[in-house]
Design a protein around this motif. Structure first.
Motif, short mmCIF file in Angstrom:
data_model
loop_
_atom_site.label_atom_id
_atom_site.label_comp_id
_atom_site.label_asym_id
_atom_site.label_seq_id
_atom_site.Cartn_x
_atom_site.Cartn_y
_atom_site.Cartn_z
N ILE A 1 0.84 -1.20 0.00
CA ILE A 1 0.00 0.00 0.00
C ILE A 1 0.88 1.25 0.00
CG2 ILE A 1 -1.62 1.38 1.37
CD1 ILE A 1 -2.82 -1.28 2.38
N ASP A 2 1.90 1.23 0.81
CA ASP A 2 2.81 2.38 0.91
C ASP A 2 3.50 2.65 -0.43
OD1 ASP A 2 3.88 4.27 3.00
OD2 ASP A 2 5.78 3.50 2.21
N ALA A 3 3.96 1.57 -1.09
CA ALA A 3 4.63 1.72 -2.39
C ALA A 3 3.66 2.26 -3.44
CB ALA A 3 5.19 0.37 -2.84
N THR A 4 2.39 1.81 -3.39
CA THR A 4 1.37 2.29 -4.33
C THR A 4 1.11 3.78 -4.15
OG1 THR A 4 0.29 0.13 -4.40
CG2 THR A 4 -1.03 2.03 -5.06
N LEU A 5 0.94 4.20 -2.89
CA LEU A 5 0.68 5.61 -2.62
C LEU A 5 1.88 6.49 -2.99
CD1 LEU A 5 -1.21 5.37 0.80
CD2 LEU A 5 -2.17 5.84 -1.46
N GLU A 6 3.07 6.00 -2.69
CA GLU A 6 4.26 6.77 -3.05
C GLU A 6 4.33 6.96 -4.56
OE1 GLU A 6 9.16 6.65 -2.70
OE2 GLU A 6 7.97 4.92 -2.09
N TYR A 7 4.04 5.90 -5.30
CA TYR A 7 4.13 5.97 -6.76
C TYR A 7 3.07 6.92 -7.34
CZ TYR A 7 4.74 4.43 -11.58
OH TYR A 7 4.99 4.40 -12.92
N LEU A 8 1.87 6.90 -6.76
CA LEU A 8 0.79 7.72 -7.30
C LEU A 8 0.84 9.18 -6.83
CD1 LEU A 8 -2.22 5.25 -6.93
CD2 LEU A 8 -1.07 5.92 -9.04
N CYS A 9 1.47 9.42 -5.68
CA CYS A 9 1.42 10.75 -5.08
C CYS A 9 2.71 11.56 -5.22
CB CYS A 9 1.08 10.64 -3.59
SG CYS A 9 -0.58 10.00 -3.25
N THR A 10 3.79 10.94 -5.66
CA THR A 10 5.09 11.61 -5.68
C THR A 10 5.45 12.06 -7.09
OG1 THR A 10 5.77 10.13 -3.88
CG2 THR A 10 7.50 11.42 -4.96
N SER A 11 5.83 13.31 -7.23
CA SER A 11 6.05 13.91 -8.55
C SER A 11 7.24 13.30 -9.29
CB SER A 11 6.28 15.42 -8.41
OG SER A 11 7.40 15.70 -7.58
N LYS A 12 8.18 12.68 -8.57
CA LYS A 12 9.35 12.12 -9.25
C LYS A 12 8.99 10.96 -10.17
CE LYS A 12 10.82 8.75 -5.72
NZ LYS A 12 11.91 8.34 -4.81
N PHE A 13 7.78 10.40 -10.01
CA PHE A 13 7.35 9.28 -10.86
C PHE A 13 6.55 9.74 -12.08
CE2 PHE A 13 7.82 7.21 -6.64
CZ PHE A 13 8.81 6.31 -6.98
N LYS A 14 6.39 11.05 -12.25
CA LYS A 14 5.70 11.55 -13.43
C LYS A 14 6.52 11.25 -14.68
CE LYS A 14 3.07 15.32 -11.32
NZ LYS A 14 2.84 16.79 -11.27
N PRO A 15 5.89 11.10 -15.86
CA PRO A 15 4.47 11.35 -16.15
C PRO A 15 3.55 10.15 -15.94
CG PRO A 15 5.63 10.89 -18.19
CD PRO A 15 6.67 10.86 -17.10
N VAL A 16 4.13 8.94 -15.72
CA VAL A 16 3.28 7.75 -15.55
C VAL A 16 2.63 7.75 -14.17
CG1 VAL A 16 3.19 5.24 -15.57
CG2 VAL A 16 4.68 6.44 -17.17
N GLY A 17 3.46 7.94 -13.13
CA GLY A 17 2.95 8.05 -11.77
C GLY A 17 2.82 9.51 -11.37
N GLY A 18 2.71 9.74 -10.06
CA GLY A 18 2.66 11.11 -9.56
C GLY A 18 1.42 11.90 -9.97
N LEU A 19 0.36 11.21 -10.40
CA LEU A 19 -0.82 11.92 -10.91
C LEU A 19 -1.70 12.51 -9.81
CD1 LEU A 19 -1.96 9.56 -13.83
CD2 LEU A 19 -0.45 11.55 -13.93
N ILE A 20 -1.62 11.96 -8.60
CA ILE A 20 -2.48 12.44 -7.52
C ILE A 20 -1.89 13.67 -6.85
CG2 ILE A 20 -3.49 11.84 -5.28
CD1 ILE A 20 -3.85 9.02 -6.26
#
Length: 280
Positions: A235-254
């Motif tokens: 869960i922590d890894a999922t939230l980090e991927y979705l909430c952190t800008s360093k994973f943009k443009p695929v992640g970091g969307l939230i």
């Protein structure tokens, strides 16, 4: 960076996971092989236009093995070169059950029964990234409504170009067949090891598909057989991927927890239990 672990939210998360398992056991619905989902409701939709492309979320504790899946690969026409190269690698030959060209898939899709057979026969569908945008119209609602069996995009080879060709005669010969006027020529090839690497990542990790008309994501984060610690770390890894800008443009969307309205966990047989109280 962690979001749940060693934070005020960790205790609430552990309580919710424990309560989820106790609820299922009490109601005789506990199956260790059942998946656990993280349900994320955001303040607003994450994208402006649907592209139906699954985004892979890397997890520390992997979900499945490649050998447990029946896999179909859809390629651009003709499929001969890709079929030939993938069959030379024992691992890709074993894992990829069928290879269809786009032309063959179009022909099959004209018969609803044959299309339904594809849906039922294959656990996972891979699509050459160059033809993926054609598939929503070909496969239709059976595959795409509620993201039931959306194809995962793969590159059949690492991007490779010739930046300079010294032999002018060779350049002219290539351009004659490829209709290129430039000296930058894309090569048509297939790298079975590169395909295998992407396939393993798809099967072992989780994914999400953002929706232009909705603000709710359902992400598989493990199974009931997982320990509480493994579920928390996924869960922590999922939230980090979705909430952190360093994973943009695929992640970091939230873009941070502040943009999450609610965060719950559930199975297909359970109620949803809160992970984080975003009101606090």
């Amino acid at each position: 960076m962690t979001i749940l672990i060693n934070s005020p939210h960790e205790d609430q998360s552990i309580k919710s996971i424990t309560s989820l398992k106790e609820y299922l056991q009490k109601n005789q619905k506990f199956n260790p092989n059942d998946p656990v989902f993280l349900i994320i409701t955001t303040e607003k939709p994450l994208i402006k236009k649907n592209d139906y492309i699954p985004r892979i979320i890397p997890l520390p504790h992997k979900l499945s093995s490649t050998g447990s899946k029946s896999i179909l690969l859809i390629t651009k026409d003709p499929s001969t070169v890709f079929r030939s190269e993938l069959s030379k690698n024992p691992k890709t030959q074993e894992l990829i059950k069928e290879i269809y060209s786009l032309k063959k898939l179009k022909s099959i899709s004209r018969n609803s029964k044959r299309l339904k057979n594809i849906f039922n026969e294959f656990d996972l569908i891979l699509a050459d990234h160059r033809i993926n945008h054609f598939l929503p119209d070909i496969l239709g609602t059976m595959f795409y409504v509620k993201h039931k069996k959306v194809p995962f995009t793969v590159q059949l080879a690492k991007p490779s170009i010739i930046k300079s060709i010294k032999s002018k005669s060779k350049l002219n010969q290539i351009n004659k067949h490829k209709n290129h006027d430039s000296k930058v020529i894309k090569l048509e090839k297939c790298d079975s090891n590169y395909v295998l690497k992407q396939l393993k990542s798809i099967v072992k990790n989780s994914f999400f598909i953002p929706n232009e008309n909705g603000n709710c994501l359902s992400v598989k984060i493990g199974y009931l057989s997982f320990t509480d610690k493994k579920l928390i770390e996924n869960i922590d890894a999922t939230l980090e991927y979705l909430c952190t800008s360093k994973f943009k443009p695929v992640g970091g969307l939230i873009n941070g927890l502040k943009n999450i309205k609610s965060l719950n966990i559930k199975t297909s047989e359970s109620i949803a239990l809160p992970i984080i109280n975003t009101a606090n």
